[in-house]
Design a protein around this motif. Structure first.
Motif, PDB file in Angstrom:
ATOM      1  N   SER A  76       0.822  -1.219   0.000  1.00  0.00           N
ATOM      2  CA  SER A  76       0.000   0.000   0.000  1.00  0.00           C
ATOM      3  C   SER A  76       0.847   1.257   0.000  1.00  0.00           C
ATOM      4  CB  SER A  76      -0.935  -0.008   1.208  1.00  0.00           C
ATOM      5  OG  SER A  76      -0.202  -0.093   2.418  1.00  0.00           O
ATOM      6  N   ASN A  77       2.049   1.174   0.573  1.00  0.00           N
ATOM      7  CA  ASN A  77       2.977   2.322   0.579  1.00  0.00           C
ATOM      8  C   ASN A  77       4.295   1.893  -0.031  1.00  0.00           C
ATOM      9  OD1 ASN A  77       1.213   4.220   1.969  1.00  0.00           O
ATOM     10  ND2 ASN A  77       1.576   2.967   3.805  1.00  0.00           N
ATOM     11  N   HIS A  99      -2.322  -4.181  -6.111  1.00  0.00           N
ATOM     12  CA  HIS A  99      -3.216  -4.269  -4.958  1.00  0.00           C
ATOM     13  C   HIS A  99      -2.459  -3.854  -3.699  1.00  0.00           C
ATOM     14  CE1 HIS A  99      -5.515  -6.568  -7.875  1.00  0.00           C
ATOM     15  NE2 HIS A  99      -6.569  -6.515  -7.067  1.00  0.00           N
ATOM     16  N   ASP A 100      -3.217  -3.617  -2.640  1.00  0.00           N
ATOM     17  CA  ASP A 100      -2.585  -3.171  -1.392  1.00  0.00           C
ATOM     18  C   ASP A 100      -1.803  -4.282  -0.711  1.00  0.00           C
ATOM     19  OD1 ASP A 100      -3.509  -0.631  -1.732  1.00  0.00           O
ATOM     20  OD2 ASP A 100      -5.271  -0.881  -0.439  1.00  0.00           O
ATOM     21  N   PHE A 101      -2.275  -5.523  -0.832  1.00  0.00           N
ATOM     22  CA  PHE A 101      -1.557  -6.621  -0.185  1.00  0.00           C
ATOM     23  C   PHE A 101      -1.746  -7.911  -0.978  1.00  0.00           C
ATOM     24  CE2 PHE A 101      -5.771  -6.557   1.810  1.00  0.00           C
ATOM     25  CZ  PHE A 101      -6.178  -7.874   1.686  1.00  0.00           C
ATOM     26  N   GLY A 115      -9.153  -2.069   3.885  1.00  0.00           N
ATOM     27  CA  GLY A 115     -10.505  -1.577   4.067  1.00  0.00           C
ATOM     28  C   GLY A 115     -11.551  -2.398   3.358  1.00  0.00           C
ATOM     29  N   GLU A 116     -11.153  -3.132   2.303  1.00  0.00           N
ATOM     30  CA  GLU A 116     -12.079  -3.993   1.575  1.00  0.00           C
ATOM     31  C   GLU A 116     -11.846  -5.469   1.850  1.00  0.00           C
ATOM     32  OE1 GLU A 116     -12.156  -3.131  -2.569  1.00  0.00           O
ATOM     33  OE2 GLU A 116     -12.082  -0.952  -2.291  1.00  0.00           O
TER      34      GLU A 116
END
Length: 309
Positions: A76-77, A99-101, A115-116
């Motif tokens: 994500s970062n 994707h974030d992860f 968050g999703e």
């Protein structure tokens, strides 16, 4: 009433007495061995349950199964905050397809957004090996690319080989543990039967333990390699649930092996009691009634109290 001849050896007397035992007495005499045999079956049942939990991790997008992972990569970062306009660049990376992860499992991987939760999981694949380079390249839009450190590319071949061994060992351990659940109770009948059972139990414990060691070493090294990359801000975390489940399964498999290793020389079997080699539980030889079972000291004490009263 039959009397013991003076020329009979103690072994002959024991054999003659063992033939007089009923089936109920034999079962009572070998109750300790039966308890340990059933305990080992219960340990194997727990081994199978925890190995199934390891196997089903990431097979669906269920919130429970997706929590059972080997390693979680947080992208994500991915651009460090020290870089100018880092939040903007991270949002751009997300629009490019990242994707974030990403979470790694035995049969595949899952991806999602903070968050999703998990949004998609790959199809289960036999002998799956995690390849972050291939995954990230397939996720990015056409024309977009991301430069990963060379040391990650160097260990991909090793990850592929080790992952194949890990997959095969976990699956073999689950199958062998399930079969042994129904095999280990046969150790009640003979101490010789406990020898091959203990060998199988040792093989089963060795297979599961080696799989756990491989998984632990591989993903801990991969986590350290990811964390050591200063160019990219990729955070990696080990799945506590997955590692707890697989090591608990290994522990119960080792307990099963130790139980049957001890039964090779301890605890009388039904064959031992029938042949008179061992007596087993002494309570099996006590008379069923109370007549004649009272100690002389107890009878004398009772008579004394009756006279004094």
């Amino acid at each position: 009433m039959s009397r013991t001849r003076q020329d009979d050896t103690p072994t002959d007397v024991a054999v003659e007495r063992s033939h007089d035992l009923s089936e109920v007495q034999i079962k009572r005499a070998t109750r300790t061995r039966k308890i340990f045999a059933l305990l080992s079956s219960f340990c194997l049942l727990l081994t199978v349950i925890f190995l199934i939990l390891v196997e089903v991790g990431g097979t669906t997008t269920s919130s429970v199964r997706t929590q059972i992972y080997f390693i979680n990569l947080d992208l994500s970062n991915i651009v460090p905050l020290s870089v100018p306009n880092a939040p903007l660049l991270n949002s751009i990376a997300r629009t490019l397809g990242l994707h974030d992860f990403y979470r790694v499992y035995l049969w595949g991987f899952c991806e999602g957004y903070n968050g999703e939760g998990v949004t998609k999981c790959s199809d289960p694949e036999t002998l799956y090996s995690f390849n972050p380079v291939e995954i990230l390249r397939s996720e990015l839009l056409a024309g977009a690319s991301i430069q990963l450190p060379a040391n990650i590319n160097d260990i991909l071949d090793l990850i592929r080989l080790v992952s194949h061994w890990m997959f095969g060992l976990f699956l073999s351990g689950a199958v062998l543990s399930f079969v042994l659940i129904f095999v280990v109770p046969w150790g009640i009948y003979s101490r010789w039967a406990s020898l091959p059972i203990s060998i199988l139990a040792f093989t089963n414990a060795l297979i599961i333990t080696v799989a756990c060691v491989i998984a632990t070493v591989m993903f801990v090294i991969f986590k350290n390699v990811i964390a050591g990359v200063s160019e990219l801000n990729i955070r990696a975390s080990i799945g506590v649930e997955m590692f707890a489940f697989m090591w608990i399964a290994s522990g119960f498999a080792i307990i099963t092996w130790l139980i049957h290793l001890g039964q090779c020389c301890c605890c009388a079997s039904r064959r031992d009691v029938r042949t008179g080699r061992r007596k087993g539980n002494k309570k099996a030889y006590e008379p069923s009634g109370n007549v004649g079972t009272e100690k002389p000291s107890s009878r004398m004490r009772r008579r004394f109290w009756k006279r004094s009263s």
